[in-house]
Enzyme design. Structure first.
Site, short mmCIF file in Angstrom:
data_model
loop_
_atom_site.label_atom_id
_atom_site.label_comp_id
_atom_site.label_asym_id
_atom_site.label_seq_id
_atom_site.Cartn_x
_atom_site.Cartn_y
_atom_site.Cartn_z
N GLY A 91 32.79 39.02 30.39
CA GLY A 91 31.72 40.00 30.56
C GLY A 91 31.33 40.27 32.00
O GLY A 91 31.11 41.42 32.39
N ARG B 39 21.96 34.22 29.29
CA ARG B 39 23.06 35.00 29.86
C ARG B 39 23.34 36.22 28.95
O ARG B 39 23.48 36.10 27.75
CB ARG B 39 24.29 34.12 29.96
CG ARG B 39 25.54 34.83 30.51
CD ARG B 39 26.44 35.27 29.39
NE ARG B 39 27.69 35.82 29.91
CZ ARG B 39 28.54 36.50 29.15
NH1 ARG B 39 28.29 36.69 27.88
NH2 ARG B 39 29.64 36.97 29.66
N THR C 9 36.36 44.07 25.53
CA THR C 9 36.16 42.65 25.23
C THR C 9 36.75 41.83 26.37
O THR C 9 37.66 42.30 27.06
CB THR C 9 36.84 42.26 23.89
OG1 THR C 9 36.85 40.83 23.76
CG2 THR C 9 38.27 42.75 23.79
N GLY C 10 36.22 40.63 26.57
CA GLY C 10 36.75 39.77 27.63
C GLY C 10 35.65 39.18 28.47
O GLY C 10 34.51 39.05 28.02
N GLY D 25 26.03 39.41 28.54
CA GLY D 25 27.35 39.88 28.99
C GLY D 25 27.42 41.39 29.05
O GLY D 25 26.41 42.09 29.11
N THR E 23 35.12 38.29 20.35
CA THR E 23 34.08 39.30 20.17
C THR E 23 34.63 40.42 19.29
O THR E 23 35.85 40.59 19.22
CB THR E 23 33.73 39.85 21.57
OG1 THR E 23 32.86 38.93 22.20
CG2 THR E 23 33.08 41.21 21.55
N1 ASP Z 1 32.66 40.35 26.52
C1 ASP Z 1 31.96 39.30 25.81
C2 ASP Z 1 30.93 38.70 26.73
O1 ASP Z 1 31.20 38.53 27.91
C3 ASP Z 1 32.86 38.24 25.31
C4 ASP Z 1 34.09 38.69 24.59
O2 ASP Z 1 34.47 39.84 24.65
O3 ASP Z 1 34.72 37.86 23.94
O4 ASP Z 1 29.87 38.35 26.27
#
Ligand code: ASP
Length: 269
Positions: free
Chosen positions: A208, A183, A205-206, A185, A156
């Site tokens: 969600g 979905r 980021t990560g 996030g 992301t």
């Molecule tokens: N946080 C984003 C989500 O969950 C994904 C990501 O950060 O890579 O949609």
């Protein structure tokens, strides 16, 4: 101007040069911090190596739904599950102008068309191949259900900036792999995927679902007052259980900082 951008938790540091190129191209002489973060995130969306805009991950059903948001001067704009636009962050920046703050799905897409964003296919050969490989592994309903629980973040993009004493945040994503259609996030949710206030700006980021439950971006913003910017980034990542993918970047009076549970490509000015 102080600015930091990232290419998502889990993205290798070799991609720092991609983030750097986006920073250099995306923010030449911006009028304010909002223009800077939107410019940089648009460039990252156009780079197919990242999971945002062109190159976004596909959903289990083969569709692509993207989330993006901006925040500046106590106001925000966000889109969730938007399809077939080249730069979701630019649509979020249109939403920012009001009167709404968050548009989703078909309504967000219709809004984008009304604002002149033409239909655009953000899929890439690489993402189509990845999806086919994954679909071949699913031979029954049980395996499909297991896949629902395997969501993980990655690649992301996001950017925070300060200019003229004001702070802005922008974020954009194609979501996690491999999630179902519908979905949403953390990325378009205020206080979760992003936050910008009088003292600074934060983007996360990560995974969600975990970031939402932790209200991670707002927590980091609050921690900044007590622990300073580097301490706040570190602390918010440590708040997550081990094994959860999470990353954060922030800008405040002291400058920029980042922390992540795994490698995370990034660049700062
Ligand atoms: N946080 C984003 C989500 O969950 C994904 C990501 O950060 O890579 O949609």
């Amino acid at each position: 101007m102080k600015l930091m951008a990232h290419g998502g938790v889990g993205s290798p540091r070799e991609l720092d040069r991609h983030v750097r190129m986006a920073v250099e191209k995306g923010c030449s002489d911006p009028v304010d911090a909002l223009e800077a973060v939107v410019g940089v995130v648009s460039e990252l969306e156009d780079d197919p190596v990242f999971n945002a805009g062109t190159g976004s991950r596909m959903r289990l059903d083969g569709s692509i739904q993207m989330d993006a948001a901006v925040m500046f001067r106590g106001n925000m704009g966000a889109v969730g599950g938007i399809e077939r636009v080249r730069n979701p962050v630019r649509v979020a920046a249109e939403v920012y102008k009001g009167p709404y703050v968050f548009l989703v799905g078909g309504g967000a897409r219709r809004f984008a068309r009304g604002m002149g964003f033409v239909s655009y296919d953000t899929s890439t050969e690489k993402r189509r191949e990845e999806l086919l490989e994954m679909q071949e592994k699913i031979s029954n309903d049980e395996e499909l259900r297991r896949m629902y629980h395997m969501v993980d973040g990655g690649d992301t993009v996001g950017c925070v900036a300060s200019l003229g004493g004001e702070y802005a945040a922008a974020v954009s994503t194609g979501g996690t792999s491999y999630c179902i259609r519908g979905r949403i996030g953390d990325s378009p949710l205020v206080g979760c995927g992003f936050y910008a206030g009088e003292h600074g700006a934060v983007v996360t980021t990560g995974k969600g679902e975990e970031i939402i439950k932790n209200i991670a971006a707002y927590r980091c913003y609050e921690y900044m007052k007590e622990y300073g910017i580097s301490g706040a980034c570190q602390k918010v990542v440590e708040d997550f259980p081990k094994g959860i993918s999470v990353g954060v970047i922030a800008v405040g009076e002291e400058g920029t900082a980042s922390a992540s549970s795994k490698e995370m490509s990034q660049w700062s000015l």
